[in-house]
Write a protein that holds these residues in place. Structure first.
Motif, PDB file in Angstrom:
ATOM      1  N   TYR A 186      10.822  36.330 -17.517  1.00 33.23           N
ATOM      2  CA  TYR A 186      11.451  35.298 -16.691  1.00 33.23           C
ATOM      3  C   TYR A 186      12.974  35.422 -16.709  1.00 33.23           C
ATOM      4  O   TYR A 186      13.639  35.237 -15.685  1.00 33.23           O
ATOM      5  CB  TYR A 186      11.028  33.916 -17.196  1.00 33.23           C
ATOM      6  N   ARG A 187      13.529  35.779 -17.897  1.00 32.96           N
ATOM      7  CA  ARG A 187      14.987  35.916 -18.019  1.00 32.96           C
ATOM      8  C   ARG A 187      15.480  37.305 -17.600  1.00 32.96           C
ATOM      9  O   ARG A 187      16.668  37.608 -17.697  1.00 32.96           O
ATOM     10  CB  ARG A 187      15.398  35.664 -19.475  1.00 32.96           C
ATOM     11  N   GLU A 188      14.549  38.159 -17.165  1.00 37.92           N
ATOM     12  CA  GLU A 188      14.867  39.507 -16.689  1.00 37.92           C
ATOM     13  C   GLU A 188      15.537  40.357 -17.773  1.00 37.92           C
ATOM     14  O   GLU A 188      16.429  41.165 -17.490  1.00 37.92           O
ATOM     15  CB  GLU A 188      15.743  39.444 -15.436  1.00 37.92           C
ATOM     16  N   GLU A 189      15.068  40.194 -18.997  1.00 41.68           N
ATOM     17  CA  GLU A 189      15.577  40.992 -20.115  1.00 41.68           C
ATOM     18  C   GLU A 189      14.696  42.226 -20.277  1.00 41.68           C
ATOM     19  O   GLU A 189      13.999  42.407 -21.269  1.00 41.68           O
ATOM     20  CB  GLU A 189      15.593  40.146 -21.400  1.00 41.68           C
ATOM     21  N   TYR A 190      14.755  43.123 -19.302  1.00 45.24           N
ATOM     22  CA  TYR A 190      13.819  44.246 -19.257  1.00 45.24           C
ATOM     23  C   TYR A 190      14.093  45.286 -20.346  1.00 45.24           C
ATOM     24  O   TYR A 190      13.160  45.906 -20.876  1.00 45.24           O
ATOM     25  CB  TYR A 190      13.854  44.890 -17.869  1.00 45.24           C
ATOM     26  N   ARG A 191      15.342  45.500 -20.686  1.00 42.13           N
ATOM     27  CA  ARG A 191      15.645  46.448 -21.751  1.00 42.13           C
ATOM     28  C   ARG A 191      15.091  45.953 -23.094  1.00 42.13           C
ATOM     29  O   ARG A 191      14.584  46.744 -23.898  1.00 42.13           O
ATOM     30  CB  ARG A 191      17.152  46.663 -21.858  1.00 42.13           C
ATOM     31  N   THR A 192      15.193  44.663 -23.319  1.00 43.21           N
ATOM     32  CA  THR A 192      14.650  44.106 -24.552  1.00 43.21           C
ATOM     33  C   THR A 192      13.134  44.239 -24.566  1.00 43.21           C
ATOM     34  O   THR A 192      12.540  44.581 -25.598  1.00 43.21           O
ATOM     35  CB  THR A 192      15.048  42.621 -24.691  1.00 43.21           C
TER      36      THR A 192
END
Length: 358
Positions: A327-333
């Motif tokens: 949801y927060r678009e933290e794709y690298r994480t």
């Protein structure tokens, strides 16, 4: 030395304390706790002798004044007996009675001096070095009775010093704080009834949550304290006690996760500890089989069911974490979490093992 010289010395000392030392120290007292932005350190100071107030209840109203201030008033009041000559009662006539006014002033002056230096020591302590104050508060916390109001205030003040240490990068406090919190959390877990999920006192949840907020706002040098708060080590425990995680603890862990979810470094820290916790401390319980009249019986089925329920709940929590990151678009994480493993060959303990529903 005659009583007259003694009285002159006493009066000079009393005047010096009242006119010079007292106003200066009162100014110092007004700033106690400001260094740490503390609400509770001034409260603790006001409970120290001789700063502590003597209280009296008159017609449902409570009146009080610090012991030291009352001693000053009593010493000044004793001067009246020097100014006015009162005849001895009952016709008594001896050296003690004839010099009672001077002896009273002498006695109260000695008490005032003793109380003044005690008071001065407490003012210096609360305005002095952070580590000295922290050690003193920890000592008071340990000595105070469980569930007492004073114990609660000491804990809140210690927590405020922990916040101060992180915000101001005061590395001198870290070791003492780590030792204290390790001991406190360990004692809570050791003395807990293992048959019920553990709910910590609310101050510990607030402590960890506030440290998570500070960790997001500050790049701190106190990584050990940061790690234990952010990773969940304090709330999940550093031991191998068989204690279930309560819904209250899950709720506060989620608050912490929501606080740090935009900081990859902190999320990775939490995920690493959770992986270790799940793999080593939430291991599946092996079935204990026995045969009875040609039937195979599992003797510990209740333990197995309980552990499976705990494991599923823990996994659901971390799946929700993954959803939050999407949801927060933290794709690298997310990519880091999907590849994270603590073993070789890699084992992804917090990820679904199949696409089948559990």
């Amino acid at each position: 030395m005659t009583p007259e010289f003694i009285i002159e010395i006493c009066v000079a000392i009393d005047i010096a304390i009242l006119s010079i030392a007292y106003p200066i120290i009162i100014d110092k007292i007004s700033g106690i706790g400001d260094k740490y932005s503390s609400e509770y350190i001034p409260v603790l100071f006001n409970n120290e002798f001789p700063q502590k107030a003597l209280k009296i209840k008159i017609k449902n109203k409570v009146y009080g004044s610090p012991v030291f201030k009352l001693t000053i008033f009593a010493t000044l009041f004793s001067f009246i007996f020097l100014i006015f000559k009162f005849e001895p009662l009952f016709g008594w006539n001896n050296w003690f009675i004839n010099n009672s006014a001077k002896l009273t002033v002498l006695f109260l002056t000695i008490i005032l001096i003793v109380f003044f230096f005690m008071w001065l020591g407490k003012v210096a302590l609360y305005n002095g070095k952070s580590k000295t104050l922290l050690t003193y508060l920890i000592s008071n916390y340990i000595k105070s009775k469980a569930d007492s109001e004073l114990r609660s205030y000491n804990l809140k003040a210690i927590n405020e010093l922990a916040f101060y240490a992180i915000e101001k990068q005061d590395e001198h406090l870290q070791k003492t704080l780590l030792e204290f919190y390790y001991s406190v959390f360990a004692n809570i877990r050791k003395n807990h009834d293992k048959s019920n999920p553990l709910v910590y006192p609310i101050d510990f949840y607030f402590l960890v949550n506030k440290l998570n907020e500070i960790a997001v706002e500050n790049e701190t040098k106190l990584r050990a304290i940061e790690h234990r708060a952010v990773s969940g080590v304090w709330l999940l425990g550093e031991d191998f006690e068989e204690i279930s995680i309560s819904e209250e603890t899950y709720s506060w862990l989620w608050k912490n996760i929501y606080t740090i979810c935009d900081n990859p470094r902190l999320i990775k820290m939490f995920w690493a500890n959770s992986s270790q916790y799940f793999d080593y401390r939430l291991k599946a319980v092996l079935a204990d089989y026995s045969s009875h009249e040609e039937n195979v019986i599992i003797n510990n089925q209740d333990q197995i069911n309980k552990r499976n329920q705990e494991r599923n709940r823990f996994l659901e929590f971390h799946y929700a974490l993954g959803g939050l990151l999407v949801y927060r678009e933290e794709y690298r994480t997310i990519n880091y979490l999907l590849e994270y493993s603590q073993s070789e060959p890699p084992k992804y303990v917090l990820l679904p093992q199949t696409m089948c529903s559990r």
